[in-house]
Design an enzyme around this catalytic site. Structure first.
Site, short mmCIF file in Angstrom:
data_model
loop_
_atom_site.label_atom_id
_atom_site.label_comp_id
_atom_site.label_asym_id
_atom_site.label_seq_id
_atom_site.Cartn_x
_atom_site.Cartn_y
_atom_site.Cartn_z
N GLU A 52 8.18 15.88 16.10
CA GLU A 52 8.54 15.85 15.01
C GLU A 52 7.96 16.63 14.10
OE1 GLU A 52 9.69 11.97 12.01
OE2 GLU A 52 7.92 12.24 12.32
N GLU B 29 8.90 0.89 11.30
CA GLU B 29 9.97 1.94 11.52
C GLU B 29 9.21 3.29 11.54
OE1 GLU B 29 12.36 1.37 7.93
OE2 GLU B 29 12.83 -0.72 8.66
N LYS C 167 1.00 -1.29 0.01
CA LYS C 167 0.02 0.00 -0.01
C LYS C 167 0.80 1.32 0.08
CE LYS C 167 -2.10 3.07 1.71
NZ LYS C 167 -1.74 4.52 1.66
#
Ligand code: NAD
Ligand code: 6OD
Length: 484
Positions: free
Chosen positions: A388, A252, A176
């Site tokens: 982030e 990850e 995907k």
């Protein structure tokens, strides 16, 4: 107008629902993408299951690895097509995609084919209570149907980083790709057809996350394992989906990586390295640096040198000669990054450079351009220093001692990567041991040996991929105990 279709059971499959794929450099429409629904995801899972029971499941390791080498060779042969697709989708400079994204996209197939061909399994001989002997040996078996859910920042590289080892280990995959970058995963379907990959081994379903192909795929009971790269919050949602059926995940995830610059470093190398880690790919690298800690005697000089570097970066479209910095991936992402730029100003940061949007000519004015930005003077508690951002920006703060630098680097829920800049090897090694990350570079950044373990500590991931470590996720070890 291009049409990007799903790739299921060896064929390109259209659907009635499409969405737009737009170029971040100028907003132009690249393609209409066919969104997969439940029927297409079901069909992809069924095709993958058939492939595992068919010729793919019975194929020798030698033939399988030959096919993967052929995939890599075909990507190399169609290098220009992959390059054009990747730079249209991401807006990254041609030189970057030509040196990193596409070659690594191809290399991932060869590297893992070679790992799988050469890795041994263990065996143990043991005495049995009746005075006999038993031998234990291990067999590696594929985990089955693997869902590969990908981000947009290094589309081909990060997708093949998972598809390469998954196929080398004998699994079938359903990819995907990110809705932002559907092109190269689609092109890889053509490569699979060309090299004669059996139908159902490599499938692609297009769409979004929640309520779309991403969620349908990760919730599908026919998927045996899920490997994902993306935001930590998405990882949490996928983990909830994977809990049904107790399916393994390899994650990850996000980061808020620190660079630590000691006053005994090679100054020019440190400035160049930190600049690259903060601004390459317009700051959209998971390993990138958004927090820089500089030992106090060097602080002012370092800030000025990094400012000069940032201001020397040439912003422009992918095809323009000598360009260093492309746009962000989308207007939506730019709004998010600019939100942090605004917040930094409101919280009283010193804006050393940047902080806004560059003026771009003509059609480029529609692109998601942004200035590389450096701040100083924010408290460690600021969201700009804690969260982030995933843009070309960093905050620089001073420190005095090794202990303080390690504590600052560790004061985050994340733990992906760090880089330490020092000419004192002992100090470098102490920092590498003290900082809670999956990857630590000393006097370098994003220097990759694909045999090494890659992944994040803390909220930056689960598991390690790379070299033999990928085998831990993409295979099941079966112990066979033979008594004689
Ligand atoms: P994202 O999490 O928004 O999306 C990644 C993928 O997940 C996309 O394909 C998306 O459609 C899909 N998705 C979203 N919600 C989903 C759901 N509920 N169920 C299933 N699938 C879903 O990430 P992004 O914005 O594409 O990428 C940027 C992020 O990725 C950053 O946080 C960055 O740090 C991280 N990243 C990490 C690494 C690493 O190696 N640790 C590498 C690259 C990017
Ligand atoms: O180099 C790699 O193998 C890798 N996984 C890089 C990840 C970069 C993240 O943006």
């Amino acid at each position: 107008m291009q049409e990007f279709r799903n790739f299921i059971d060896g064929e390109f499959v259209a659907t009635s629902r499409t969405f737009e794929d737009r170029a971040p450099a100028d907003g132009r429409l690249i393609a209409r993408v066919h969104e997969a629904g439940a029927a297409e995801v079901d069909a992809a899972v069924a095709a993958a299951q058939r492939a595992l029971k068919g010729p793919w499941g019975r194929m020798t390791v030698a033939r399988r690895t030959e096919l993967l080498h052929a995939v890599a060779d075909e990507i190399d042969r169609r290098f220009d097509d992959f390059l054009a697709a990747e730079i249209a989708d991401t807006g990254k400079p041609r030189s970057l995609a030509a040196h990193i994204d596409i070659p690594r996209g191809a290399a991932n197939f060869k590297i893992f084919a070679d790992v799988v061909k050469n890795v041994p399994t263990e065996s143990f001989e043991m005495a049995t209570p009746d005075g006999g002997v038993a031998i234990n040996y291990a067999l590696r078996r594929p985990v089955g149907v693997v869902a590969v859910v990908c981000p947009w920042n290094l589309p081909l590289l990060l997708m093949t980083w998972k598809v390469g080892p998954a196929l080398a280990c004998g699994n079938a995959v359903i990819v995907k790709p990110s809705e932002e970058t559907p092109a190269t995963a689609t092109l890889l379907g053509e490569v699979m057809q060309k090299v004669g990959m059996p139908a159902g081994v490599y499938n692609v379903v297009h769409g979004f996350g929640p309520g779309s192909a991403g969620e349908l795929l990760t919730r599908h009971p026919g998927v045996n394992a899920i490997t994902f790269t993306g935001e930590t919050s998405t990882g949490e949602a996928i983990m909830r989906a994977a809990s049904s059926g107790v399916r393994p995940v390899s994650f990850e995830l996000g980061g808020k990586n620190a660079a630590i610059v000691f006053d005994d470093c090679d100054f020019d190398k440190a400035v160049a390295g930190v600049a690259r880690s903060a601004f390459e790919n317009c700051g959209q690298v998971c390993l990138g640096t958004e927090r820089v800690y500089v030992q106090r005697p060097l602080f002012e000089r370092f800030v000025q040198a990094l400012k000069a570097r940032a201001e020397s970066l040439r912003i422009g479209p992918p095809e323009q000669e000598g360009v260093d910095l492309g746009p962000l991936i989308s207007q939506e992402h730019r709004r998010k990054v600019l939100g942090y730029y605004e917040q930094a100003r409101e919280e009283g940061a010193t804006v050393v450079t940047g902080g806004g949007v560059p003026g771009m000519p003509g059609a480029l004015a529609e692109g998601a351009w942004i200035q590389p930005t450096i701040w100083t003077g924010l408290p460690e508690s600021s969201a700009v220093v804690r969260e982030e951002i995933f843009g070309p920006c960093c905050h620089i703060a001073p420190f005095d001692t090794e202990e303080e630098a390690a504590a600052l680097a560790n004061a985050t829920p994340y733990g992906l990567a760090t880089s330490v800049w020092t000419d004192n090897l002992g100090r470098g090694l102490r920092m590498a041991a003290a900082i809670e990350v999956g990857l630590c570079w000393i006097n370098s950044w994003f220097l990759r040996d694909l045999r090494t373990p890659f992944g994040g500590a803390k909220a930056s991931g689960i598991g390690r991929e790379g070299g033999v470590h990928s085998l831990e996720f993409y295979t099941e070890l079966r112990n066979v105990c033979v008594k004689h």
